[in-house]
Design a protein around this motif. Structure first.
Motif, short mmCIF file in Angstrom:
data_model
loop_
_atom_site.label_atom_id
_atom_site.label_comp_id
_atom_site.label_asym_id
_atom_site.label_seq_id
_atom_site.Cartn_x
_atom_site.Cartn_y
_atom_site.Cartn_z
N GLY A 8 -2.33 5.36 -0.45
CA GLY A 8 -3.16 4.33 -1.05
C GLY A 8 -3.37 3.22 -0.05
N ALA A 9 -4.62 2.95 0.31
CA ALA A 9 -4.92 1.99 1.37
C ALA A 9 -5.75 0.82 0.84
N GLY A 10 -5.54 0.50 -0.44
CA GLY A 10 -6.24 -0.64 -1.02
C GLY A 10 -5.57 -1.95 -0.64
N HIS A 11 -5.69 -2.94 -1.51
CA HIS A 11 -5.20 -4.28 -1.18
C HIS A 11 -3.70 -4.27 -0.87
N ILE A 12 -2.89 -3.66 -1.74
CA ILE A 12 -1.45 -3.68 -1.52
C ILE A 12 -1.07 -2.79 -0.35
N GLY A 13 -1.59 -1.57 -0.31
CA GLY A 13 -1.24 -0.65 0.75
C GLY A 13 -1.55 -1.18 2.13
N SER A 14 -2.72 -1.79 2.29
CA SER A 14 -3.09 -2.30 3.60
C SER A 14 -2.24 -3.50 3.99
N GLN A 15 -1.86 -4.32 3.02
CA GLN A 15 -1.02 -5.47 3.33
C GLN A 15 0.41 -5.06 3.68
N VAL A 16 0.94 -4.10 2.95
CA VAL A 16 2.25 -3.57 3.31
C VAL A 16 2.21 -2.98 4.71
N ALA A 17 1.14 -2.28 5.03
CA ALA A 17 1.01 -1.69 6.37
C ALA A 17 0.98 -2.77 7.43
N ARG A 18 0.25 -3.83 7.20
CA ARG A 18 0.16 -4.91 8.19
C ARG A 18 1.53 -5.52 8.47
N LYS A 19 2.25 -5.82 7.41
CA LYS A 19 3.57 -6.44 7.60
C LYS A 19 4.56 -5.46 8.22
N ALA A 20 4.48 -4.20 7.80
CA ALA A 20 5.41 -3.20 8.34
C ALA A 20 5.21 -3.02 9.84
N VAL A 21 3.97 -2.93 10.28
CA VAL A 21 3.69 -2.79 11.71
C VAL A 21 4.18 -4.02 12.47
N GLU A 22 3.96 -5.18 11.90
CA GLU A 22 4.44 -6.43 12.52
C GLU A 22 5.95 -6.40 12.73
N LEU A 23 6.66 -5.75 11.78
CA LEU A 23 8.12 -5.68 11.83
C LEU A 23 8.63 -4.54 12.70
N GLY A 24 7.72 -3.71 13.22
CA GLY A 24 8.13 -2.65 14.12
C GLY A 24 8.21 -1.27 13.52
N TYR A 25 7.77 -1.12 12.29
CA TYR A 25 7.73 0.21 11.69
C TYR A 25 6.52 0.99 12.21
N ASP A 26 6.65 2.30 12.20
CA ASP A 26 5.50 3.18 12.33
C ASP A 26 4.93 3.40 10.93
N VAL A 27 3.62 3.48 10.84
CA VAL A 27 2.95 3.62 9.55
C VAL A 27 1.98 4.78 9.61
N VAL A 28 2.04 5.64 8.61
CA VAL A 28 1.04 6.68 8.39
C VAL A 28 0.41 6.39 7.04
N ILE A 29 -0.86 6.04 7.04
CA ILE A 29 -1.52 5.55 5.83
C ILE A 29 -2.63 6.50 5.41
N SER A 30 -2.83 6.60 4.11
CA SER A 30 -3.80 7.56 3.57
C SER A 30 -4.52 6.97 2.37
N ASN A 31 -5.63 7.61 2.05
CA ASN A 31 -6.33 7.29 0.81
C ASN A 31 -6.96 8.56 0.27
N SER A 32 -7.70 8.43 -0.81
CA SER A 32 -8.29 9.62 -1.43
C SER A 32 -9.61 10.03 -0.80
N ARG A 33 -10.12 9.23 0.12
CA ARG A 33 -11.46 9.48 0.67
C ARG A 33 -11.43 10.11 2.05
N GLY A 34 -10.25 10.24 2.65
CA GLY A 34 -10.16 10.91 3.93
C GLY A 34 -9.79 9.97 5.06
N PRO A 35 -9.04 10.48 6.05
CA PRO A 35 -8.56 9.64 7.15
C PRO A 35 -9.67 8.93 7.92
N GLU A 36 -10.83 9.58 8.01
CA GLU A 36 -11.90 8.98 8.81
C GLU A 36 -12.36 7.65 8.23
#
Length: 213
Positions: A8-36
């Motif tokens: 899920g790459a909506g409002h919450i998913g994208s914000q969690v991803a932003r903070k996680a990357v800032e903290l040094g995590y690797d992130v693999v993010i997805s949604n229902s519409r395709g990686p592209e």
């Protein structure tokens, strides 16, 4: 390096991803519409993030964050998440999700529904009662006076402990509600929902919650 699979790459998913990357995590993010469709977000996030399908994100993550509309929770891949902690951000918006009698009648919880769908995973409630934009702005160092607190709940202590560690890294204290069957206390329209509160205030608001509204 710990990898977080985000479904899920909506409002919450994208914000969690932003903070996680800032903290040094690797992130693999997805949604229902395709990686592209996530090319812009991944470019913003940088080299520690990539887009994938939900099944690929589930498989890649050491743990996962599920942040999709509740009506779509049965689309979450089951097998790749077996044995993993799954942080559930879901909220019930009947206007979007349609009526779910078990929730309306106080017989189930949103996270409990996901746990039933993922019987071999360890589901924990997380990030559901904070505005998405505040995930990256409201965190403060541990020990800060009046530090904002967020709630979690899980049937698995190790899952609640993971959320507690992640909250602290994101800048929040944790109040553990207990089991998923009690996670309704932090669901939509209860006193603890999307208000800024420290740990003591959060505990008070959880106690004020009513089972059905």
């Amino acid at each position: 390096m710990t990898t977080i699979g985000i479904i899920g790459a909506g409002h919450i998913g994208s914000q969690v991803a932003r903070k996680a990357v800032e903290l040094g995590y690797d992130v693999v993010i997805s949604n229902s519409r395709g990686p592209e469709t996530l090319a812009g977000l991944v470019a913003e996030l940088g080299p520690n993030a990539r887009a994938a399908t939900p099944a690929e994100a589930a498989a890649a993550g050491d743990f996962a964050v599920v942040t999709v509309p509740l009506k779509n929770y049965k689309d979450i891949p089951v097998e790749p998440l077996a044995g993993k902690v799954v942080i559930d951000t879901n909220n019930y918006y009947w206007e979007r999700d349609g009526r779910i009698p078990a929730l309306d009648n106080g017989e189930a919880t949103t996270s409990g529904l996901l746990q039933e769908h993922l019987p071999d995973s360890k589901v924990a409630k997380g990030f559901n009662h904070i505005m998405a934009s505040q995930i990256t702005t409201d965190g403060t160092p541990s020990g800060t006076e009046n530090r904002r607190a967020l709630a979690t709940a899980s049937d698995y202590p190790e899952a609640a402990e993971l959320v507690t560690r992640l909250y602290d890294e994101f800048g929040f204290d944790t109040v553990n509600i207990g089991l998923l069957e009690d996670s309704w206390r932090v669901e939509r329209d209860r006193p603890a929902y999307v208000v800024r509160q420290n740990a003591a205030e959060l505990k008070e608001n959880l106690a004020l919650a009513t089972r059905t509204i």
